[in-house]
Design a protein around this motif. Structure first.
Motif, PDB file in Angstrom:
ATOM      1  N   LYS A 277      56.917  17.945   8.589  1.00 24.29           N
ATOM      2  CA  LYS A 277      58.135  17.130   8.555  1.00 24.29           C
ATOM      3  C   LYS A 277      59.305  17.791   9.278  1.00 24.29           C
ATOM      4  CE  LYS A 277      56.793  14.740   4.312  1.00 24.29           C
ATOM      5  NZ  LYS A 277      57.173  14.355   2.936  1.00 24.29           N
ATOM      6  N   ILE A 278      59.213  19.091   9.516  1.00 27.31           N
ATOM      7  CA  ILE A 278      60.186  19.799  10.352  1.00 27.31           C
ATOM      8  C   ILE A 278      59.398  20.565  11.403  1.00 27.31           C
ATOM      9  CG2 ILE A 278      61.794  21.752  10.403  1.00 27.31           C
ATOM     10  CD1 ILE A 278      63.163  20.730   8.007  1.00 27.31           C
ATOM     11  N   SER A 279      59.886  20.546  12.637  1.00 26.34           N
ATOM     12  CA  SER A 279      59.127  21.089  13.770  1.00 26.34           C
ATOM     13  C   SER A 279      59.134  22.616  13.807  1.00 26.34           C
ATOM     14  CB  SER A 279      59.698  20.550  15.081  1.00 26.34           C
ATOM     15  OG  SER A 279      59.906  19.164  15.012  1.00 26.34           O
ATOM     16  N   ALA A 280      60.306  23.229  13.683  1.00 25.57           N
ATOM     17  CA  ALA A 280      60.403  24.688  13.828  1.00 25.57           C
ATOM     18  C   ALA A 280      61.678  25.201  13.170  1.00 25.57           C
ATOM     19  CB  ALA A 280      60.387  25.072  15.306  1.00 25.57           C
ATOM     20  N   ILE A 281      61.593  26.410  12.607  1.00 26.49           N
ATOM     21  CA  ILE A 281      62.746  27.049  11.973  1.00 26.49           C
ATOM     22  C   ILE A 281      62.723  28.543  12.297  1.00 26.49           C
ATOM     23  CG2 ILE A 281      63.978  27.527   9.821  1.00 26.49           C
ATOM     24  CD1 ILE A 281      62.489  25.176   8.541  1.00 26.49           C
ATOM     25  N   VAL A 282      63.889  29.088  12.619  1.00 23.72           N
ATOM     26  CA  VAL A 282      64.016  30.543  12.786  1.00 23.72           C
ATOM     27  C   VAL A 282      64.314  31.142  11.417  1.00 23.72           C
ATOM     28  CG1 VAL A 282      65.304  32.427  13.853  1.00 23.72           C
ATOM     29  CG2 VAL A 282      64.815  30.357  15.166  1.00 23.72           C
ATOM     30  N   GLY A 283      63.413  32.009  10.952  1.00 23.87           N
ATOM     31  CA  GLY A 283      63.555  32.585   9.624  1.00 23.87           C
ATOM     32  C   GLY A 283      64.628  33.652   9.542  1.00 23.87           C
ATOM     33  N   GLN A 284      65.200  33.787   8.347  1.00 21.30           N
ATOM     34  CA  GLN A 284      66.220  34.803   8.078  1.00 21.30           C
ATOM     35  C   GLN A 284      65.541  35.992   7.394  1.00 21.30           C
ATOM     36  OE1 GLN A 284      69.075  33.607   5.111  1.00 21.30           O
ATOM     37  NE2 GLN A 284      70.614  35.075   5.797  1.00 21.30           N
ATOM     38  N   PRO A 285      65.606  37.190   7.968  1.00 16.57           N
ATOM     39  CA  PRO A 285      64.917  38.356   7.382  1.00 16.57           C
ATOM     40  C   PRO A 285      65.655  38.926   6.171  1.00 16.57           C
ATOM     41  CG  PRO A 285      66.068  38.993   9.370  1.00 16.57           C
ATOM     42  CD  PRO A 285      66.264  37.507   9.240  1.00 16.57           C
ATOM     43  N   ALA A 286      65.729  38.138   5.114  1.00 15.63           N
ATOM     44  CA  ALA A 286      66.547  38.511   3.954  1.00 15.63           C
ATOM     45  C   ALA A 286      65.993  39.695   3.191  1.00 15.63           C
ATOM     46  CB  ALA A 286      66.679  37.297   3.019  1.00 15.63           C
ATOM     47  N   LEU A 287      64.715  39.680   2.870  1.00 15.79           N
ATOM     48  CA  LEU A 287      64.118  40.764   2.085  1.00 15.79           C
ATOM     49  C   LEU A 287      64.188  42.090   2.841  1.00 15.79           C
ATOM     50  CD1 LEU A 287      61.109  40.546  -0.254  1.00 15.79           C
ATOM     51  CD2 LEU A 287      61.150  42.403   1.406  1.00 15.79           C
ATOM     52  N   ALA A 288      63.898  42.039   4.128  1.00 12.31           N
ATOM     53  CA  ALA A 288      63.939  43.266   4.947  1.00 12.31           C
ATOM     54  C   ALA A 288      65.336  43.864   4.979  1.00 12.31           C
ATOM     55  CB  ALA A 288      63.467  42.960   6.367  1.00 12.31           C
ATOM     56  N   SER A 289      66.364  43.026   5.000  1.00 15.68           N
ATOM     57  CA  SER A 289      67.731  43.554   5.048  1.00 15.68           C
ATOM     58  C   SER A 289      68.062  44.330   3.778  1.00 15.68           C
ATOM     59  CB  SER A 289      68.739  42.422   5.275  1.00 15.68           C
ATOM     60  OG  SER A 289      68.769  41.525   4.174  1.00 15.68           O
ATOM     61  N   GLY A 290      67.574  43.846   2.622  1.00 19.03           N
ATOM     62  CA  GLY A 290      67.788  44.563   1.375  1.00 19.03           C
ATOM     63  C   GLY A 290      67.083  45.909   1.363  1.00 19.03           C
ATOM     64  N   GLU A 291      65.856  45.936   1.872  1.00 21.08           N
ATOM     65  CA  GLU A 291      65.099  47.192   1.957  1.00 21.08           C
ATOM     66  C   GLU A 291      65.812  48.206   2.846  1.00 21.08           C
ATOM     67  OE1 GLU A 291      60.482  45.597   1.549  1.00 21.08           O
ATOM     68  OE2 GLU A 291      61.436  45.688   3.526  1.00 21.08           O
ATOM     69  N   LEU A 292      66.234  47.754   4.012  1.00 25.14           N
ATOM     70  CA  LEU A 292      66.875  48.650   4.969  1.00 25.14           C
ATOM     71  C   LEU A 292      68.202  49.184   4.439  1.00 25.14           C
ATOM     72  CD1 LEU A 292      66.093  46.556   8.169  1.00 25.14           C
ATOM     73  CD2 LEU A 292      65.207  48.847   7.697  1.00 25.14           C
ATOM     74  N   ASP A 350      52.167  30.633   6.624  1.00 24.58           N
ATOM     75  CA  ASP A 350      51.386  31.355   5.615  1.00 24.58           C
ATOM     76  C   ASP A 350      51.410  32.873   5.823  1.00 24.58           C
ATOM     77  OD1 ASP A 350      50.413  29.075   4.162  1.00 24.58           O
ATOM     78  OD2 ASP A 350      49.088  28.658   5.855  1.00 24.58           O
ATOM     79  N   ASP A 351      52.129  33.341   6.832  1.00 21.70           N
ATOM     80  CA  ASP A 351      52.155  34.768   7.148  1.00 21.70           C
ATOM     81  C   ASP A 351      52.661  35.555   5.931  1.00 21.70           C
ATOM     82  OD1 ASP A 351      52.856  37.379   8.156  1.00 21.70           O
ATOM     83  OD2 ASP A 351      52.917  36.530  10.172  1.00 21.70           O
ATOM     84  N   PRO A 352      51.870  36.507   5.434  1.00 17.21           N
ATOM     85  CA  PRO A 352      52.288  37.263   4.247  1.00 17.21           C
ATOM     86  C   PRO A 352      53.524  38.135   4.474  1.00 17.21           C
ATOM     87  CG  PRO A 352      50.307  38.226   5.221  1.00 17.21           C
ATOM     88  CD  PRO A 352      50.542  36.926   5.925  1.00 17.21           C
ATOM     89  N   ARG A 353      53.913  38.347   5.740  1.00 16.17           N
ATOM     90  CA  ARG A 353      55.102  39.159   6.015  1.00 16.17           C
ATOM     91  C   ARG A 353      56.393  38.380   5.777  1.00 16.17           C
ATOM     92  NH1 ARG A 353      53.939  40.847  12.041  1.00 16.17           N
ATOM     93  NH2 ARG A 353      53.268  38.656  12.020  1.00 16.17           N
ATOM     94  N   LEU A 354      56.315  37.061   5.701  1.00 18.94           N
ATOM     95  CA  LEU A 354      57.498  36.247   5.439  1.00 18.94           C
ATOM     96  C   LEU A 354      57.917  36.426   3.979  1.00 18.94           C
ATOM     97  CD1 LEU A 354      56.448  32.923   7.228  1.00 18.94           C
ATOM     98  CD2 LEU A 354      58.154  34.572   8.038  1.00 18.94           C
ATOM     99  N   TRP A 355      59.207  36.648   3.764  1.00 17.27           N
ATOM    100  CA  TRP A 355      59.667  36.856   2.383  1.00 17.27           C
ATOM    101  C   TRP A 355      59.441  35.615   1.533  1.00 17.27           C
ATOM    102  CZ3 TRP A 355      63.256  33.554   0.455  1.00 17.27           C
ATOM    103  CH2 TRP A 355      64.179  32.947   1.327  1.00 17.27           C
TER     104      TRP A 355
END
Length: 360
Positions: A277-292, A350-355
């Motif tokens: 229902k949506i073509s494409a989205i640029v993800g926000q690296p939220a979890l990684a920012s907290g780790e860093l 489904d990529d497990p690296r996505l938060w």
């Protein structure tokens, strides 16, 4: 004989001096080891802990804190900047070793709190948005303008794939709250690309960062322009996408008929992409920012260097890599520009690296 006795005295004094020096050095080393063994405490305030991206930032910070042995205290300002300033005062009174700024409702009003932290030499990492004054060691986030350009390019590509060329028609742009800095940067990135195509007419509806307003504005514009509409660009599909898609379906259209894209995915965006229902989205690296943020505060507290302006940070396999370190455009300090993956073209939903796939 007197000479021999004099030599013995000199040797005795040298040995005594050496013994005292060694003892002093040992004491200093012991003190440093004792200081380094002290458990560090970091404070973290977030704009609101309810949205999934905020929970992802918190999760990233908490997981990294556990890994490195740091105590982290997370508080929710509930979109109340006065409460957030009080939280900062409380952290200063507690004597925290580092502070993580997890966004605010008002990036100008929070400046006095940031300056107080600076005065007490408490290092700061910023996530999500950034204060407009004071000093922040690193603002760790993705670039809204750059990410919006990337999403807009994907939007144009989908339009071309669906029609065989860039068609004439109307594109609905569902914005965040007008006047908001985040909205302005989303607009800048999107229009840097879309304005190249004069055959497209852009009409705006203010979604105000929620599904109710997004639903109503999309419904109004679909009623007005009907079959002329060829695509809908949503500034942030995570918090406005469901409202837009519901409006499209209620108007009797199949969402797959339109090109739809934006930045900031969230679990809602993942679901909509999987359903087509949506073509494409640029993800926000939220979890990684907290780790860093936790890692770099930990490094600073142990006298280690952290990335500086001009550096490029690379981590194999990380969706946020490579990250360029730039001058912070909002306040004194540096900006660590993380990459955001374009889903589903650069990473599967489904990529497990996505938060989004790590939140429970």
């Amino acid at each position: 004989m007197k000479i021999f006795k004099g030599m013995k005295r000199i040797i005795f004094l040298l040995l005594l001096t050496l013994t005292i020096t060694c003892f002093a050095c040992s004491s200093i080393i012991f003190s440093q080891e004792k200081a380094s063994s002290k458990q560090l405490t970091f404070g973290m305030t977030v704009r609101t802990a309810t949205p999934p991206y905020a929970r992802a930032m918190i999760l990233g910070a908490e997981e990294k804190a556990k890994e490195v042995g740091v105590k982290i205290i997370v508080v929710d300002s509930n979109d109340d900047v006065l409460k957030q300033l009080e939280q900062i005062d409380n952290f200063i009174a507690m004597g925290v070793d580092g502070f993580i700024f997890g966004g605010t409702i008002d990036t100008a009003a929070v400046i006095p709190g940031i300056k107080k932290l600076n005065e007490h030499n408490i290092p700061i990492m910023a996530l999500d948005n950034c204060p407009e004054g004071g000093r922040v060691e690193l603002w760790i986030s993705f670039d809204i303008v750059q990410s919006s350009k990337k999403a807009a390019e994907a939007f144009v590509k989908v339009l071309e794939d669906k029609h065989g060329k860039i068609p004439e028609g109307v594109v609905i742009e569902i914005t965040g709250a007008l006047g908001d800095a985040f909205t302005n940067e989303c607009y800048e990135g999107f229009h840097a690309i879309i304005d190249k195509y004069s055959q497209l007419t852009i009409v705006q509806g203010e979604g105000k960062w929620n599904n109710i307003d997004s639903f109503e504005r999309t419904s109004d514009l679909l009623m007005r322009y009907g079959d002329e509409v060829v695509g809908i660009y949503i500034h942030t599909p995570d918090i406005m996408g469901p409202g837009v898609v519901s409006a499209v379906e209620q108007a009797g259209y199949d969402p797959k008929k339109f090109a739809m894209a934006g930045i900031c995915m969230g679990p809602e965006g993942v679901d909509l992409i999987k359903k087509g229902k949506i073509s494409a989205i640029v993800g926000q690296p939220a979890l990684a920012s907290g780790e860093l943020a936790v890692q770099y505060l930990y490094d600073l507290c142990h006298g280690k260097d952290i990335p500086k302006i001009g550096d490029t940070v690379v981590k194999e396999g990380a969706l946020w890599s490579p990250a360029i370190i730039l001058e912070n455009p909002r306040c004194e300090g540096a900006f660590m520009r993380l990459q955001g993956p374009l889903v589903p073209l650069e990473a599967s939903p489904d990529d497990p690296r996505l938060w989004e796939n790590k939140l429970k």
